[in-house]
Design an enzyme around this catalytic site. Structure first.
Site, short mmCIF file in Angstrom:
data_model
loop_
_atom_site.label_atom_id
_atom_site.label_comp_id
_atom_site.label_asym_id
_atom_site.label_seq_id
_atom_site.Cartn_x
_atom_site.Cartn_y
_atom_site.Cartn_z
N ARG A 79 7.80 -15.06 128.50
CA ARG A 79 7.19 -14.18 127.58
C ARG A 79 8.44 -12.90 127.54
O ARG A 79 8.33 -12.06 126.53
CB ARG A 79 5.97 -13.88 128.19
CG ARG A 79 4.97 -12.61 126.95
CD ARG A 79 3.49 -12.62 127.14
NE ARG A 79 3.67 -11.92 128.42
CZ ARG A 79 2.45 -11.72 129.14
NH1 ARG A 79 1.11 -12.25 128.71
NH2 ARG A 79 2.20 -11.11 130.30
N LYS A 182 5.39 -7.59 124.62
CA LYS A 182 5.04 -6.78 125.41
C LYS A 182 6.01 -5.57 125.81
O LYS A 182 6.73 -5.56 126.72
CB LYS A 182 4.88 -7.34 126.79
CG LYS A 182 3.74 -6.86 127.85
CD LYS A 182 3.59 -7.79 129.16
CE LYS A 182 2.44 -7.28 129.93
NZ LYS A 182 0.98 -7.10 129.31
N GLU A 218 -7.19 -6.73 119.88
CA GLU A 218 -7.25 -6.67 121.34
C GLU A 218 -8.14 -5.62 121.86
O GLU A 218 -8.82 -4.88 121.07
CB GLU A 218 -5.90 -6.50 121.57
CG GLU A 218 -4.94 -7.33 121.54
CD GLU A 218 -3.81 -7.47 122.66
OE1 GLU A 218 -4.35 -7.73 123.77
OE2 GLU A 218 -2.64 -7.54 122.30
C1 PLP Z 1 -0.29 -7.78 129.37
C2 PLP Z 1 -1.10 -7.86 128.35
C3 PLP Z 1 -2.37 -8.64 127.98
C4 PLP Z 1 -2.31 -9.44 129.33
O1 PLP Z 1 -1.64 -10.43 129.34
P1 PLP Z 1 -1.75 -11.49 130.87
O2 PLP Z 1 -0.50 -12.23 130.68
O3 PLP Z 1 -2.92 -12.16 130.76
O4 PLP Z 1 -1.63 -9.98 131.98
C5 PLP Z 1 -3.07 -8.59 126.89
N1 PLP Z 1 -2.99 -7.46 125.97
C6 PLP Z 1 -1.75 -6.66 125.97
C7 PLP Z 1 -1.55 -5.69 124.86
C8 PLP Z 1 -0.96 -6.92 127.08
O5 PLP Z 1 0.19 -6.07 127.27
#
Ligand code: PLP
Length: 336
Positions: A79, A182, A218
């Site tokens: 990722r 991210k 989200e």
């Molecule tokens: C990191 C994140 C998540 C959760 O991802 P995981 O891999 O389950 O920790 C969900 N939404 C956003 C916007 C994120 O930055």
């Protein structure tokens, strides 16, 4: 060192070491161990001005057997590569990522909270542009570093339903923007909405899609899911960050005999769910007890106790992460 593991906050605590590697002249250098909590970067670094920055978040758990376990780290590595491609940064090779996280965990072993404390060692990889540019363009130099910090549970109250504020007032990410990466910029964009939610007594904001304001996107910095008719349903959209927790819950749900669906979820469907929740590494699952529409005041209520399926999924995932239950999916790596 005297850490009260049972009352650790979800915050930063200094540890002994972090690791760093620099991308210069088109290649990654050697992995350096550092005991400094600071970095020294150029005043014209692209991360500072143009937001060339991405991060990851994962956890290491101490098992009953005294072994430290990592959960699906390779997914985080992939990722981070996707995030890097998304904002034109140098990609960190999977092997470099692996070496870095293993090293930083091994070097900070004494900070891994004991089994049964509910706490874990949070691992934070960060990648950002350090090269100096004034015109808008990607940097030619990057720093990849990883630090760790022991953290307590995300919610002090534990696995309890939280309240979410549904609002059309803010967007986290544009439909074809950076929502699925991210990157820090998405978080900066969500701070005002989160502040508003907190001020009104909510845990966070439930975002709708920014184009039509019709579909669930989200849930603060976490993915959303709903459960009804023995089906685990999670929204599909280009602006959602692909959560590794969500991906794992889908697999566990199927394994438990639930049907699963990843598809657009309209706001109007909220009233039909039996259970809803937010999921991510920090809390695994935050059951949602109530959603309030900011504009109309309409309430959706899901009860004052976590739902049975959410509870089962939560317990199962944590049992795999800590090594209490057999890891039949090959998700866990023991740190030797
Ligand atoms: C990191 C994140 C998540 C959760 O991802 P995981 O891999 O389950 O920790 C969900 N939404 C956003 C916007 C994120 O930055």
């Amino acid at each position: 060192m005297d850490i009260d593991w049972k009352s650790l906050p979800f915050g930063y605590i200094k540890t002994d070491y972090n690791v760093r590697t620099y991308f210069r002249d088109g290649k990654w250098g050697s992995l350096e161990l550092s005991s400094s909590e600071h970095v020294d970067i150029h005043i014209a670094a692209t991360s500072l001005h143009y937001g060339q920055e991405a991060f990851e978040g994962m956890k290491a758990f101490m098992g009953k057997d005294g072994k430290i376990r990592l959960f699906r780290w390779e997914e985080n590595a992939k990722r981070m590569q996707m995030s890097a491609r998304g904002i034109l940064m140098a990609e960190v090779p999977i092997e470099v990522f692996k070496k870095a996280i293993l090293k930083v965990v091994r070097m900070n072993k004494r900070f891994v909270p004991p089994y049964g404390s509910g706490a874990s060692l949070y691992i934070r990889p960060v990648l950002f542009g350090t090269g100096a540019e004034v015109g808008v363009k990607p940097a030619d130099e990057y720093l990849f570093m990883v630090f760790v910090t022991p953290v307590g549970p995300y919610f002090k109250e534990g696995f309890r339903p939280v309240k979410m504020l549904l609002t059309k007032e803010f967007d986290r990410a544009a439909p074809q923007g950076t929502g699925r990466f991210k990157v820090g910029g998405n978080y900066a964009a969500s701070l005002t909405s989160m502040k508003k939610a907190h001020e009104k007594g909510f845990a966070n904001v439930l975002f709708l899609d920014s184009k039509e304001k019709k579909y669930i996107d989200e849930c603060g910095p976490a993915n959303f899911f709903g459960i009804k008719n023995n089906t685990y349903i999670t929204p599909k959209s280009d602006s959602i960050l692909p959560s590794i927790t969500n991906m794992s819950l889908i697999t566990l749900a199927e394994d438990m005999g639930l049907k699963t669906e990843r598809r657009p979820v309209e706001e109007s469907e909220l009233g039909t769910f039996e259970e809803v929740g937010a999921c991510g590494t920090a809390a695994v699952i935050s059951p949602i007890g109530q959603i309030v529409d900011d504009e109309t005041g309409k309430e959706f209520n899901y009860g004052t106790e976590p739902g049975p399926i959410s509870t089962k999924l939560y317990n199962k995932l944590i049992a795999i992460q800590t090594g209490d239950e057999e890891d039949k999916f090959g998700w866990v790596e023991v740190v030797e």
